[in-house]
Design an enzyme around this catalytic site. Structure first.
Site, PDB file in Angstrom:
ATOM      1  CG  ASP A 166      14.731  37.675 -13.724  1.00 57.63           C
ATOM      2  OD1 ASP A 166      14.665  37.471 -15.003  1.00 57.63           O
ATOM      3  OD2 ASP A 166      13.852  38.204 -12.911  1.00 57.63           O
ATOM      4  CB  CYS A 170      -0.931   0.076   1.303  1.00 54.63           C
ATOM      5  SG  CYS A 170      -1.924  -1.355   1.593  1.00 54.63           S
TER       6      CYS A 170
END
Length: 490
Positions: free
Chosen positions: A440, A34
């Site tokens: 930037d 599981c």
């Protein structure tokens, strides 16, 4: 993590979905495996065994739980965070390289021997490349069984199986049901489409997910003919190993809605992998946000938008070309340049449902490009031609299995490739979560507004954000007024 028994037990007992995909829980009494968040009553700790991959659990003789569907959980975030051999191999396996080129092709892409690849994957994941690819084929098969009406023989081929017998045996072994029984269980809840080759799927992710900048960035920079925003979904064309596709991705409650039309269903697993990579769906937002929030200057931004992802790409070469086209021009100008390139060199496609017209041209299609036809400065033409040559003839690899260090070095050696372009490609094409753009303009403006300072001060301050500086960049960009930060109107 699977080796930390006590930690795994606590996660299973808490049904903690954050650990889905990090490890798998096998129960010795039921022979079922599981995901940690399985809703059933947790087994006794002495009956638990933990595995690092679904393939390892399957090889140990456990079958997938019918309730929690562990094979369909989000992938481990490690493979997109790391740059080592195992992570690169896992990204390529997810991209379908073993199915198309075999284990030998995988080894050749990575530059190692087959034996080295198998040894390292076995040591860390408990399964070799064939078993890992088999687990992926089983998941693809279940998806096709439950969401299409394809005859089983066609479906087996589409899922990557060499024979219907192997397909039947694998499905029975992994899911403890025959393909016909799986389809019967899904009847009434499966979503199908009348269009040939069209699938409607749900792409899971680890919560939280903040969709605004993720879809806003993709839509604001969309290349006309290749990408569009239509009816509340981001749509784009995909170049795939056996043909092409069109995908529509929509943010929905608890998952990403995915409507995928393929010319060849053998490309399903690859297409899904690339869409997950595009939207950064295998990220661990709790880990990322937890570290970034330790910075008092960044903490309010993280609290305001938990779960920001890094918008990436479905094609590393494509984004690199677009990054060069966008050097020192506005977003609108970059889109115009890219659209002209698409019309002149892209492959036409049909899209009855919208306005998509072309695949973005690959490097080989651009190899004969006449630089004089480009309406841009001569220096940028030279940069673009150098990139195309490197991608076509120079061995520059910007794909899922690329070596980030080598790619950065190769890009930096090309004319016209400064730090901004290299790091943009590292962030979007290579998927490096620590890529950073201190020069930037948006990052610099955010740094000044937060009181950090200019590029040099920002670089020093950002050391505390490692290895998640690409995610920090998304938060910094969000302080500005730009369409990339906003989810488009439906």
């Amino acid at each position: 993590m699977h080796e930390d028994f006590e930690r795994c037990v606590r996660a299973v007992q808490a049904k903690d979905a954050r650990f889905d995909g990090w490890f798998y829980t096998a129960v010795t009494t039921t022979r079922i495996y599981c995901r940690p968040s399985c809703p059933v009553v947790p087994p006794k700790p002495e009956n638990m065994r933990f595995y690092p991959s679904a393939a390892a659990a399957q090889q140990a003789g456990f079958r997938a739980c019918k309730r929690c569907r562990p094979d369909a959980s989000p992938g481990s975030p490690q493979w997109n965070e790391r740059a080592d051999l195992v992570a690169r191999a896992m990204r390529l396996i997810a991209d379908g390289v073993v199915d198309t080129d075999g284990v030998g092709g995988l080894a050749a892409r990575l530059g190692y021997s087959v034996r080295q690849i198998e040894r390292q994957l076995m040591a860390e994941l408990g399964a070799g490349p064939l078993a890992l690819a088999r687990a992926q084929r089983a998941q693809t098969a279940r998806m096709l069984i439950e969401t299409t009406k394809l005859p089983m023989a066609e479906l087996a081929l589409a899922a990557g199986f060499g024979s219907i017998r192997t397909f039947n045996d694998t499905v029975r072994e992994v899911f403890a049901l025959s393909p016909t029984e799986l389809r019967g269980r899904a009847r009434g809840r499966a979503r199908t489409d009348r269009s040939a080759g069209t699938l409607v799927l749900r792409l899971p992710y680890r919560a939280p997910l903040f969709p605004d900048n993720l879809f806003g960035h993709l839509v604001a920079t969309a290349v006309p003919g290749v990408e569009e925003w239509r009816d509340g979904a981001y749509r784009r064309t995909l170049r795939l190993p056996h043909g092409h596709g069109v995908v529509a991705l929509r943010p929905e409650r608890g998952h990403i809605g995915c409507r995928l039309t393929l010319t060849d269903l053998r490309d399903l697993a690859t297409a899904i992998s690339r869409c997950r990579r595009l939207l950064d769906l295998d990220a661990d937002p709790v880990a990322v946000d937890g570290q970034l929030a330790r910075d008092p200057l960044l903490a309010p931004l993280v609290a305001a938008a938990p779960g920001r992802r890094v918008p990436r790409t479905v094609d590393g070469d494509e984004f690199a070309v677009r990054a060069v086209l966008g050097q020192q021009v506005s977003t609108a100008a970059a889109r115009t340049h890219a659209a002209r390139l698409v019309v002149a060199h892209g492959t036409p496609v049909e899209d009855p449902e919208g306005g998509l017209t072309h695949l973005f041209p690959g490097a080989e299609a651009l190899a004969g490009l006449d630089p004089e036809t480009l309406a841009m400065p001569r220096s940028r033409r030279r940069t673009l031609i150098a990139l195309i040559d490197a991608l076509t003839f120079g061995g520059l690899d910007l794909g899922a299995g690329s070596d980030w260090g080598k790619a950065r070095a190769a890009l930096s050696a090309l004319p016209g490739f400064g730090p901004w372009t290299v790091e943009s490609i590292a962030m979007r094409s290579l998927g490096d979560p620590d890529a950073f753009l201190p020069t930037d303009l948006g990052v610099k403006n955010a740094g000044m507004a937060l009181g950090i300072g200019g590029s040099s001060a920002m670089t020093a301050h950002a050391a505390a954000w490692r290895p998640w500086r690409a995610y920090a960049t998304q938060h910094l960009w969000a302080t500005g007024d730009h369409p990339i930060n906003d989810l488009p109107a439906a």
